[in-house]
Motif scaffolding. Structure first.
Motif, mmCIF file in Angstrom:
data_model
loop_
_atom_site.group_PDB
_atom_site.id
_atom_site.type_symbol
_atom_site.label_atom_id
_atom_site.label_comp_id
_atom_site.label_asym_id
_atom_site.label_seq_id
_atom_site.Cartn_x
_atom_site.Cartn_y
_atom_site.Cartn_z
ATOM 1 N N SER A 97 -4.510 14.091 -25.416
ATOM 2 C CA SER A 97 -3.037 14.218 -25.448
ATOM 3 C C SER A 97 -2.412 13.172 -26.365
ATOM 4 O O SER A 97 -3.016 12.126 -26.643
ATOM 5 C CB SER A 97 -2.477 14.064 -24.037
ATOM 6 O OG SER A 97 -2.625 12.726 -23.616
ATOM 7 N N ASP A 98 -1.182 13.448 -26.813
ATOM 8 C CA ASP A 98 -0.432 12.467 -27.607
ATOM 9 C C ASP A 98 -0.250 11.183 -26.804
ATOM 10 O O ASP A 98 -0.329 10.084 -27.349
ATOM 11 C CB ASP A 98 0.942 13.025 -27.991
ATOM 12 C CG ASP A 98 0.863 14.103 -29.067
ATOM 13 O OD1 ASP A 98 -0.250 14.380 -29.568
ATOM 14 O OD2 ASP A 98 1.922 14.679 -29.402
ATOM 15 N N ASN A 129 -7.798 14.512 -35.669
ATOM 16 C CA ASN A 129 -7.194 13.402 -34.931
ATOM 17 C C ASN A 129 -6.742 12.278 -35.864
ATOM 18 O O ASN A 129 -5.901 11.466 -35.486
ATOM 19 C CB ASN A 129 -8.156 12.865 -33.876
ATOM 20 C CG ASN A 129 -8.184 13.757 -32.651
ATOM 21 O OD1 ASN A 129 -7.332 14.631 -32.483
ATOM 22 N ND2 ASN A 129 -9.178 13.556 -31.795
ATOM 23 N N LYS A 148 -5.679 20.732 -28.852
ATOM 24 C CA LYS A 148 -5.738 19.278 -28.700
ATOM 25 C C LYS A 148 -6.671 18.910 -27.555
ATOM 26 O O LYS A 148 -6.472 19.337 -26.425
ATOM 27 C CB LYS A 148 -4.344 18.712 -28.463
ATOM 28 C CG LYS A 148 -3.421 18.872 -29.658
ATOM 29 C CD LYS A 148 -2.043 18.316 -29.350
ATOM 30 C CE LYS A 148 -1.132 18.472 -30.551
ATOM 31 N NZ LYS A 148 0.234 18.019 -30.289
ATOM 32 N N LYS A 149 -7.696 18.106 -27.879
ATOM 33 C CA LYS A 149 -8.649 17.688 -26.856
ATOM 34 C C LYS A 149 -8.265 16.355 -26.231
ATOM 35 O O LYS A 149 -8.878 15.925 -25.262
ATOM 36 C CB LYS A 149 -10.047 17.599 -27.469
ATOM 37 C CG LYS A 149 -10.568 18.954 -27.911
ATOM 38 C CD LYS A 149 -11.977 18.870 -28.428
ATOM 39 C CE LYS A 149 -12.489 20.258 -28.764
ATOM 40 N NZ LYS A 149 -13.857 20.254 -29.262
ATOM 41 N N ALA A 152 -5.145 24.163 -33.888
ATOM 42 C CA ALA A 152 -6.083 23.279 -33.208
ATOM 43 C C ALA A 152 -5.723 23.145 -31.737
ATOM 44 O O ALA A 152 -4.554 23.058 -31.383
ATOM 45 C CB ALA A 152 -6.060 21.910 -33.867
ATOM 46 N N HIS A 163 -12.237 14.936 -33.616
ATOM 47 C CA HIS A 163 -12.059 16.377 -33.409
ATOM 48 C C HIS A 163 -12.127 17.040 -34.778
ATOM 49 O O HIS A 163 -11.129 17.163 -35.469
ATOM 50 C CB HIS A 163 -10.726 16.653 -32.725
ATOM 51 C CG HIS A 163 -10.504 18.104 -32.416
ATOM 52 N ND1 HIS A 163 -9.492 18.544 -31.604
ATOM 53 C CD2 HIS A 163 -11.159 19.221 -32.807
ATOM 54 C CE1 HIS A 163 -9.540 19.862 -31.511
ATOM 55 N NE2 HIS A 163 -10.533 20.288 -32.253
ATOM 56 N N ARG A 181 -3.161 13.019 -36.601
ATOM 57 C CA ARG A 181 -2.385 12.809 -35.375
ATOM 58 C C ARG A 181 -2.142 11.322 -35.138
ATOM 59 O O ARG A 181 -1.050 10.917 -34.738
ATOM 60 C CB ARG A 181 -3.112 13.434 -34.180
ATOM 61 C CG ARG A 181 -3.150 14.957 -34.223
ATOM 62 C CD ARG A 181 -3.844 15.510 -33.000
ATOM 63 N NE ARG A 181 -3.074 15.231 -31.791
ATOM 64 C CZ ARG A 181 -3.599 15.188 -30.573
ATOM 65 N NH1 ARG A 181 -4.900 15.408 -30.402
ATOM 66 N NH2 ARG A 181 -2.854 14.946 -29.524
#
Ligand SMILES: [Zn+2]
Length: 92
Positions: free
Chosen positions: A70-71, A16, A67-68, A65, A55, A19
């Motif tokens: 959302s963007d 994360n 994604k746990k 991965a 994460h 991200r």
């Protein structure tokens, strides 16, 4: 079977983090009203990373991965962090 050693800690990454940095670029492109000095951006990233769940994943794991978060939820958290930093900035 390979034995674990203490330096293997570097193989564990919070995916994360990347991200957040990627989405931060997108965020500032559309929100020019916020200060983009080093202090403010580092504060926004710190607050965001302390708010969203980490994460962790083994960095050389070839599996993509899942994604746990959302963007959109990360962007919402970045916005909240940016609002907070704008209200209480550390920059001089
Ligand atoms: Zn600033």
């Amino acid at each position: 079977m390979a034995k674990i050693n203490i330096y293997d800690v570097e193989k564990i990454k919070n995916i994360n983090e990347k991200r957040v940095w990627d989405l931060l670029v997108q965020f500032y492109e559309t929100h020019s009203e916020y200060c983009t000095c080093r202090d403010c951006i580092l504060d926004v990233v710190s607050i965001t990373l302390n708010t969203i769940p980490p994460h962790y994943q083994v960095s050389d794991d070839p599996a993509p991965a899942i994604k746990k978060i959302s963007d959109e939820d990360i962007l919402k958290t970045i916005k909240e962090a940016a609002d907070r930093v704008a209200k209480y900035p550390h920059h001089i």
